[in-house]
Motif scaffolding. Structure first.
Motif, mmCIF file in Angstrom:
data_model
loop_
_atom_site.group_PDB
_atom_site.id
_atom_site.type_symbol
_atom_site.label_atom_id
_atom_site.label_comp_id
_atom_site.label_asym_id
_atom_site.label_seq_id
_atom_site.Cartn_x
_atom_site.Cartn_y
_atom_site.Cartn_z
ATOM 1 N N ASP C 90 0.776 -1.336 0.049
ATOM 2 C CA ASP C 90 -0.162 0.119 -0.015
ATOM 3 C C ASP C 90 0.802 1.273 0.041
ATOM 4 O O ASP C 90 0.276 2.385 0.330
ATOM 5 C CB ASP C 90 -0.908 -0.178 1.261
ATOM 6 C CG ASP C 90 -0.123 -0.151 2.536
ATOM 7 O OD1 ASP C 90 1.054 -0.347 2.543
ATOM 8 O OD2 ASP C 90 -0.684 0.124 3.667
ATOM 9 N N THR C 92 2.738 4.339 -2.112
ATOM 10 C CA THR C 92 2.074 5.052 -3.089
ATOM 11 C C THR C 92 2.664 4.404 -4.427
ATOM 12 O O THR C 92 2.024 4.241 -5.453
ATOM 13 C CB THR C 92 2.499 6.675 -3.062
ATOM 14 O OG1 THR C 92 3.778 6.479 -2.733
ATOM 15 C CG2 THR C 92 1.402 7.084 -1.949
ATOM 16 N N ASN C 93 3.967 4.107 -4.556
ATOM 17 C CA ASN C 93 4.549 3.748 -5.767
ATOM 18 C C ASN C 93 3.932 2.417 -5.913
ATOM 19 O O ASN C 93 3.700 2.223 -7.298
ATOM 20 C CB ASN C 93 6.101 3.501 -5.588
ATOM 21 C CG ASN C 93 6.835 3.379 -6.773
ATOM 22 O OD1 ASN C 93 7.577 2.024 -6.769
ATOM 23 N ND2 ASN C 93 6.880 4.040 -7.701
ATOM 24 N N VAL C 95 1.154 1.136 -5.127
ATOM 25 C CA VAL C 95 -0.306 1.550 -5.514
ATOM 26 C C VAL C 95 -0.549 1.935 -7.009
ATOM 27 O O VAL C 95 -1.219 1.334 -7.898
ATOM 28 C CB VAL C 95 -1.074 2.355 -4.616
ATOM 29 C CG1 VAL C 95 -2.389 2.876 -5.038
ATOM 30 C CG2 VAL C 95 -1.208 2.034 -3.243
ATOM 31 N N ASN C 96 0.601 2.865 -7.356
ATOM 32 C CA ASN C 96 0.334 3.389 -8.378
ATOM 33 C C ASN C 96 0.733 2.301 -9.806
ATOM 34 O O ASN C 96 0.132 2.323 -10.694
ATOM 35 C CB ASN C 96 1.495 4.597 -8.733
ATOM 36 C CG ASN C 96 0.937 5.641 -8.682
ATOM 37 O OD1 ASN C 96 -0.400 6.104 -9.065
ATOM 38 N ND2 ASN C 96 1.588 6.882 -8.413
ATOM 39 N N ARG C 98 0.747 -1.079 -9.465
ATOM 40 C CA ARG C 98 -0.453 -2.129 -9.438
ATOM 41 C C ARG C 98 -1.928 -1.380 -10.440
ATOM 42 O O ARG C 98 -2.227 -2.197 -11.078
ATOM 43 C CB ARG C 98 -1.086 -2.484 -8.198
ATOM 44 C CG ARG C 98 -1.691 -3.593 -7.971
ATOM 45 C CD ARG C 98 -2.066 -4.146 -6.574
ATOM 46 N NE ARG C 98 -2.455 -3.041 -5.698
ATOM 47 C CZ ARG C 98 -1.853 -2.658 -4.401
ATOM 48 N NH1 ARG C 98 -0.672 -3.104 -4.355
ATOM 49 N NH2 ARG C 98 -2.202 -1.659 -3.901
ATOM 50 N N GLU C 111 -2.659 -9.062 -3.032
ATOM 51 C CA GLU C 111 -1.740 -8.564 -2.027
ATOM 52 C C GLU C 111 -0.924 -9.755 -1.367
ATOM 53 O O GLU C 111 -0.084 -9.569 -0.596
ATOM 54 C CB GLU C 111 -2.238 -7.538 -0.966
ATOM 55 C CG GLU C 111 -2.843 -6.228 -1.680
ATOM 56 C CD GLU C 111 -3.161 -5.393 -0.560
ATOM 57 O OE1 GLU C 111 -2.902 -5.587 0.690
ATOM 58 O OE2 GLU C 111 -3.566 -4.218 -0.923
#
Lengths: 198, 369, 331
Positions: C90, C92-93, C95-96, C98, C111
């Motif tokens: 989770d 930021t990198n 999340v982006n 994915r 996950e």
């Protein structure tokens, strides 16, 4: 150029079939001697095997000169490659990024591009059409990608290939890589694989 | 009790909404149109097209709007779009001798065939803030000349070449495929074509500083601005099925040819050598800087002593690209706490060993007393 | 026995292509072929950095463009993708990246380490051992392990070609002479199959032993530096060391405050500005799996553990990190 109707069809879905073929080759290259079967191409141009044609469709293009051994270089094969892959077809196998040869008439391995120590990736990947591949028997393989040893039986090869393969291994990091084909099935031997004959 | 932070996706979505709001600014102020950016911020558009490696003023204007005027961000947007475009082939070389010249100046001759054409330039203005402009731009349009500027102006280098005083520029391998660093990773030593492509895409500020450094003695190469010209040139493309080139459009370019003295070598007579700069649109500062650095990077070719940053091919090529540089500098904002934790463990262990050593030496000195 | 690849259900993939206007997994087919050829040669020459025509991606250089290009070339509609940064799904990198693949390839994401067939990672190797059916894709900022000793590509390429790694050993030994130990704590250089010195990417050295003879295929992508390299399954990966100074990894006296794990890489979480801190698993999935299985930590409070009679194995307490210990037989 032959009329369109004479050109054997390529992949049904070029994007996803290329991906599936690449993954099979990657898995084969990462786990030398492991057999993978590709049921993606039913009607390859004679005398090419379905796996040979599929590997070319997935990996060969205008940036990769292709060499086809004389006994396999049919009009149908050449047209297929030019039309679908758009690759230059070369007469000198030392200039080829990919090569196709039959097991019985496989030219000496030393004649392909072996790359150089600074750029060892510039070597030929040779697709060899065998008359049979079977796991669990035959040659003993070891090296990166193999947990302990792996067995692979290859039928139809001319004599002397494995001695040349040993010489190829000594060239590391230079050297050619092999993709062995039997119909729709393939296995790969990267230059790091040690082959011991039973 | 501690609970691990979750909800990254929602936070990202909110950040994007805030960005959009900031981009728009006060909604009571009229929104910028792409036409306005293209027409009134044209030098920004030209820079974005040049370093973005894509000639499309409309998309460059969009990129500038989307990037809130951050030109490096706009260049990045245009580059990322360019990557996805299909390629039909290579255009024919443009011929800048056939340019429809709008500006053409030479610092090496007082007058020359075709004359000095000042064109639109800041060079002849006083840098005084124009408060009248703040109230609105109602100036009359420039007058139309009685006769058009001559077509087909010879370049200064051609004039010098008549006497054999300057090297003739010939491609190393005229029939080899065009080098393209956006398709292949660079190999060193690089050929000049690859270097020029790298410089054309390179950051204007970086090249400006490097070019400047050559003037201050870091790889001094005595430049003269032989010629700078800006105007429109035709772009031609030869489709495979036609077999001959056809004109597909027109682009604005700025070209700079710097002239440098060369004392000659065992095999070459003394003559002038060139540094070359070319940009899309009107980017004079960039074209000049590029020409200075191009000449400096030819040091190996002329057997010159290489000791300055601007002469160092790997240094220049590896660090000129602002999309690469900006990404890597700013990636330091990404979490690095795993590696930092590893460093913490190491530093604490090193300190423990240090304190241990200090204690031991205390004990030793105590015992000695 | 041969594994047969049949036509998978491709509706989702086709719908994705139609909806986004971009090709499956974003990259065009010619680019994918170029990257795929580089990956295959990388597998054939373990640890050697294959130059490739890295493309400009819609994410900045330095933010995983190499890993993204490798994943885009590898991934298919049947894959399940997991993306981690610092071990967590989770960040930021992660999340982006994915969501980039969920959008452009329509692939399933997860996950859970065990459910993934392709795992893209930045800075960590999952704690859960990987299997033969998985591919681990590393994001690599600086692929050249010799870069800090010699900034020039022309020189480092020669050093690799001639297997001239003396300078690397000297630099590590200088550390020992000065500090009594090798101070490199992450991006610790390894030798692959006895030939190429390779950067493992900036993973903590804690993770280095996991690379050795890993059943999964390991692929490395460096977008800005335009290099791809690989470690085939079951390949020897040895962290550089000396007989009198064997390679060691980080250890902690503490266990994870959430799940009580004593064998995982721990993040230090600062709880106040007076030196208060606690430790939690960096691998968020590993931690969650353990908690679901009923393991508990001391919540950062040893007294809590005592009150709640948490088994000692789950939550031993301690003060400072213990430092390094020998990595054991694996190296």
């Amino acid at each position: 150029m032959a009329p369109m109707t004479d050109i054997k069809p390529g992949f049904r879905d070029p994007v996803l079939d290329s991906q599936a073929t690449f993954r099979a080759v990657l898995d084969a290259m990462a786990r030398p001697g492991r057999l993978r079967t590709l049921a993606l191409l039913e009607d390859p141009p004679a005398p090419l095997a379905p796996a040979t044609a599929a590997v070319c469709l997935a990996l060969v293009d205008q940036d990769t000169p292709l060499w086809i051994a004389p006994d396999l270089r049919s009009q149908a094969a050449e047209t297929f490659m030019k039309f679908h892959c758009g690759c230059p077809i070369v007469d000198d196998r030392a200039k080829a990024a990919f090569a196709i040869a039959s097991a019985a008439k496989l030219p000496s391995l030393g004649g392909f591009a072996i790359g150089d120590d600074a750029y060892p990736e510039t070597s030929t990947t040779v697709i060899v059409q065998t008359v049979g591949l079977a796991a669990g028997d035959g040659l003993t393989l070891s090296g990166p990608g193999i947990e302990d040893t792996h067995r692979l039986a290859v039928s139809g090869l001319r004599s002397g290939v494995w001695r040349e393969w040993m010489e190829n291994g000594v060239l590391f990091p230079c050297g050619i890589d092999l993709i062995l084909v039997d119909g729709a099935t393939l296995a790969a031997l990267p230059r790091t694989t040690t082959v011991t004959e039973a | 009790m501690y609970v691990a932070v979750k909800g990254g996706e929602k936070a990202i979505a909110n950040s994007q909404k805030l960005l959009a709001e900031e981009r728009r600014g006060n909604p009571k102020v009229p929104e910028l149109s792409l036409d306005q950016i293209r027409e009134q911020m044209s030098l920004a558009v030209d820079r974005v097209m040049t370093e973005g490696s894509l000639y499309d003023p409309e998309l460059a204007a969009l990129a500038i709007k989307q990037a809130r005027g951050d030109l490096q961000e706009a260049i990045f947007l245009l580059r990322a779009y360019r990557t996805t475009l299909p390629r039909f082939g290579d255009g024919e070389p443009i011929d800048t001798a056939e340019m429809n010249v709008r500006r053409r100046i030479s610092a090496t001759y007082k007058d020359l065939p075709g004359g000095q054409v000042l064109g639109p330039s800041f060079d002849y203005t006083h840098r005084l803030l124009d408060f009248a402009l703040a109230a609105g731009d109602n100036r009359p349009a420039a007058e139309i000349a009685e006769a058009p500027v001559e077509g087909g102006m010879p370049r200064v280098t051609e004039i010098l070449n008549y006497e054999g005083l300057i090297e003739t520029e010939q491609p190393d391998h005229p029939n080899a495929p065009v080098v393209d660093l956006t398709r292949n990773s660079p190999r060193y030593p690089a050929e000049r074509a690859a270097r020029l492509q790298n410089l054309a895409r390179g950051d204007e500020g970086f090249l400006l500083a490097l070019g400047y450094s050559t003037q201050r003695g870091y790889g001094n190469n005595h430049p003269f601005a032989g010629e700078i010209r800006m105007g429109e040139v035709a772009v031609e493309f030869a489709p495979e099925e036609l077999g001959f080139p056809i004109e597909i459009g027109e682009i604005t370019v700025t070209e700079c040819q710097m002239i440098n003295q060369f004392k000659g070598s065992a095999t070459q007579p003394p003559q002038f050598t060139q540094g070359y700069g070319l940009t899309f649109g009107h980017c004079e500062r960039k074209a000049m800087s590029m020409a200075l650095v191009d000449r400096a990077l030819r040091a190996r070719e002329f057997d010159e002593h290489i000791d300055a940053p601007a002469q160092d091919e790997e240094f220049v090529m590896a660090h000129s690209d602002n999309v690469e540089a900006s990404g890597f500098v700013q990636h330091l904002k990404l979490p690095h706490y795993v590696d930092f934790q590893a460093e913490l463990v190491t530093v604490r262990a090193l300190r423990k060993a240090f304190e241990q050593r200090a204690e031991d030496s205390d004990t030793v000195s105590d015992a000695a007393e | 026995m041969a594994d047969v690849i049949d036509h998978p259900s491709r509706t989702a993939a086709a719908e994705t292509r139609a909806a986004t206007g971009y090709n499956f997994a974003y990259l065009d087919e010619q680019t994918k072929r170029m990257i795929r050829r580089a990956i295959l040669k990388g597998v054939a020459v373990p640890g050697y950095q294959v130059p490739f025509g890295s493309r400009e991606m819609p994410l900045p250089y330095g933010w995983g463009t190499g890993g993204i290009q490798v994943t885009a070339a590898v991934i298919g509609p049947d894959d399940t993708l997991k993306v981690i940064d610092q071990g967590a799904d989770d960040t930021t990198n992660a999340v982006n990246i994915r969501s980039f693949f969920a959008k452009t390839a329509g692939v399933a994401t997860t996950e859970k380490t065990v459910e993934a067939s392709v795992i893209q990672t930045r800075h960590r190797i999952p704690e859960t051992p990987l299997s033969e059916d998985q591919i681990l894709v590393y994001q690599v900022p600086i692929p050249e392990p010799l870069r800090w000793l010699e900034p020039r590509e022309t020189e480092t390429r020669k050093m690799h070609a001639l297997e001239e790694y003396g300078a690397m050993h000297v630099s590590l030994y200088e550390d020992i002479a000065k500090y009594g130990r090798i101070t490199k704590s992450y991006n610790y250089p390894v030798k692959v199959n006895g030939r190429y010195v390779m950067s493992p990417s900036p993973i903590p050295k804690f993770d280095n032993p996991k690379m050795d003879r890993m059943p999964a295929l390991q692929l490395f992508g460096a977008g800005r530096e335009k290099r791809i390299y690989a470690v085939p399954p079951y390949t020897r990966v040895k962290s550089l060391d000396f007989e009198d100074h064997p390679f060691t990894i980080e250890t902690w006296d503490q266990c994870c405050a959430l799940c009580g794990a004593g064998d995982s890489y721990l993040d230090e979480v600062v709880t106040d500005d007076k030196g208060g801190k606690m430790y939690v698993c960096s691998d968020s999935d590993y931690c969650e799996q353990r908690r679901e299985a009923g393991h508990v930590g001391d919540g950062g409070d040893p007294a809590y553990a005592a009150r709640n009679q948490i088994p000692a194995g789950d939550a031993p307490a301690g003060d400072e990190p213990a430092g390094d210990e020998p990595a054991g037989d694996k190296q």
